[in-house]
Motif scaffolding. Sequence first.
Motif, PDB file in Angstrom:
ATOM      1  N   UNK A  65     -31.886  19.516  -1.598  1.00 30.57           N
ATOM      2  CA  UNK A  65     -31.321  18.374  -2.519  1.00 30.57           C
ATOM      3  C   UNK A  65     -29.838  18.834  -2.594  1.00 30.57           C
ATOM      4  N   UNK A  66     -29.610  20.018  -3.067  1.00 28.52           N
ATOM      5  CA  UNK A  66     -28.296  20.403  -3.279  1.00 28.52           C
ATOM      6  C   UNK A  66     -27.351  20.193  -1.948  1.00 28.52           C
ATOM      7  N   UNK A  67     -27.780  20.691  -1.001  1.00 28.42           N
ATOM      8  CA  UNK A  67     -26.992  20.389   0.400  1.00 28.42           C
ATOM      9  C   UNK A  67     -26.962  19.206   0.502  1.00 28.42           C
ATOM     10  N   UNK A  68     -27.653  18.059   0.285  1.00 31.19           N
ATOM     11  CA  UNK A  68     -27.564  16.729   0.444  1.00 31.19           C
ATOM     12  C   UNK A  68     -26.679  15.892  -0.273  1.00 31.19           C
ATOM     13  N   UNK A  69     -26.423  16.551  -1.424  1.00 32.07           N
ATOM     14  CA  UNK A  69     -25.296  15.791  -2.404  1.00 32.07           C
ATOM     15  C   UNK A  69     -24.004  16.590  -2.717  1.00 32.07           C
ATOM     16  N   UNK A  83     -17.226   8.368 -12.799  1.00 32.02           N
ATOM     17  CA  UNK A  83     -16.845   7.049 -12.516  1.00 32.02           C
ATOM     18  C   UNK A  83     -16.417   7.088 -11.117  1.00 32.02           C
ATOM     19  N   UNK A  84     -15.368   7.908 -10.618  1.00 32.59           N
ATOM     20  CA  UNK A  84     -14.751   8.051  -9.581  1.00 32.59           C
ATOM     21  C   UNK A  84     -15.546   8.441  -8.425  1.00 32.59           C
ATOM     22  N   UNK A  85     -16.370   9.198  -8.680  1.00 31.14           N
ATOM     23  CA  UNK A  85     -17.406   9.689  -8.012  1.00 31.14           C
ATOM     24  C   UNK A  85     -18.624   8.921  -7.627  1.00 31.14           C
ATOM     25  N   UNK A  86     -18.916   7.786  -8.452  1.00 31.48           N
ATOM     26  CA  UNK A  86     -20.048   7.086  -8.263  1.00 31.48           C
ATOM     27  C   UNK A  86     -20.257   6.660  -6.968  1.00 31.48           C
ATOM     28  N   UNK A  87     -19.488   5.879  -6.253  1.00 31.52           N
ATOM     29  CA  UNK A  87     -19.604   5.435  -5.086  1.00 31.52           C
ATOM     30  C   UNK A  87     -20.156   6.617  -3.939  1.00 31.52           C
ATOM     31  N   UNK A  88     -19.526   7.552  -3.785  1.00 32.27           N
ATOM     32  CA  UNK A  88     -19.913   8.562  -2.983  1.00 32.27           C
ATOM     33  C   UNK A  88     -21.233   9.179  -3.608  1.00 32.27           C
ATOM     34  N   UNK A  89     -21.479   9.416  -4.700  1.00 34.75           N
ATOM     35  CA  UNK A  89     -22.779   9.705  -5.313  1.00 34.75           C
ATOM     36  C   UNK A  89     -23.980   8.721  -4.675  1.00 34.75           C
ATOM     37  N   UNK A  90     -23.645   7.624  -4.779  1.00 32.32           N
ATOM     38  CA  UNK A  90     -24.480   6.475  -4.248  1.00 32.32           C
ATOM     39  C   UNK A  90     -24.935   6.535  -2.897  1.00 32.32           C
ATOM     40  N   UNK A  91     -24.031   6.978  -2.262  1.00 33.47           N
ATOM     41  CA  UNK A  91     -24.074   7.168  -0.695  1.00 33.47           C
ATOM     42  C   UNK A  91     -24.898   8.281  -0.258  1.00 33.47           C
ATOM     43  N   UNK A  92     -24.565   9.391  -0.886  1.00 36.88           N
ATOM     44  CA  UNK A  92     -25.428  10.674  -0.694  1.00 36.88           C
ATOM     45  C   UNK A  92     -26.917  10.375  -1.062  1.00 36.88           C
ATOM     46  N   UNK A  93     -27.124   9.874  -2.378  1.00 41.67           N
ATOM     47  CA  UNK A  93     -28.461   9.723  -2.976  1.00 41.67           C
ATOM     48  C   UNK A  93     -29.285   8.494  -1.890  1.00 41.67           C
ATOM     49  N   UNK A  94     -28.624   7.811  -1.448  1.00 40.28           N
ATOM     50  CA  UNK A  94     -29.242   6.633  -0.494  1.00 40.28           C
ATOM     51  C   UNK A  94     -29.388   7.157   0.900  1.00 40.28           C
ATOM     52  N   UNK A  95     -28.324   7.722   1.507  1.00 41.52           N
ATOM     53  CA  UNK A  95     -28.338   8.068   3.014  1.00 41.52           C
ATOM     54  C   UNK A  95     -28.945   9.348   3.155  1.00 41.52           C
ATOM     55  N   UNK A  96     -28.577  10.368   2.340  1.00 45.77           N
ATOM     56  CA  UNK A  96     -29.111  11.837   2.716  1.00 45.77           C
ATOM     57  C   UNK A  96     -30.427  12.322   1.816  1.00 45.77           C
ATOM     58  N   UNK A  97     -30.677  11.554   0.651  1.00 49.67           N
ATOM     59  CA  UNK A  97     -31.905  12.028   0.105  1.00 49.67           C
ATOM     60  C   UNK A  97     -32.895  11.003   0.194  1.00 49.67           C
TER      61      UNK A  97
END
Length: 224
Positions: A65-69, A83-97
């Motif tokens: 999980x750590x490697x994915x995010x 807040x600035x990281x939110x789009x990238x966080x959503x991308x990691x959780x959706x596409x990599x997790x």
Amino acid sequence: MHWIMSFAPIGVYALILPVVYSTGFGLFANLGKYVVTVVLALGLHLGVTMPIVLLLVARVSPKRHFAAVKSALVMAFSTASSSATLPLTMECVRDKCGVSPRVTSFTLPIGTSINTDGTALYECVAVMFVAQVMGAHMGFGEMFFVVVAALLTSVGIAGVPHASLVAILLILKNSHIENAELAVGVLLAVDRFLDMSRTAVNVFGDTCVAVLVARSEGEATLVR
């Protein structure tokens, strides 16, 4: 804004000077201990508490999980803004997790505002440090109030750099600690690095919750 930022270091110096005058240069040694305490506490939460939740509750490998995010964590650390990281966080959780867009779009925006566990932890340590520096004794009741107040004020706090300093000042005022404004000014000297660290913890906590919710909904995530 450029004019204000150019004078910011002078302003921080002016805020620190009265506190150093009243407490002595031993303040800097205590400030170093404060930084170490915050970093150790955040590291314990990031490296022990949340991986245990992932492993035992979500049945997910903390290492994978750590490697994915990790790219979202690097972004959070560098910007000190969840807040600035939110789009990238959503991308990691959706596409990599492998969390569904339905769960991702619901949990992460809410988590950015209310799931700020790193900020709550930081506020507790900061208030205790200021109280000790200013010579204020805090009993069990006062410390319990600080913990509860930190949890409440961390909910809904702005996901931008240094936002938690406002909450810290509010808690100090309600704890009746004198010259709280000067003491908070001292925290500005080291707050940037600590802000970056606690933002990374906040974002990692958001990703853990998203995976936990997805697993509770019966989703087969990519990270196991």
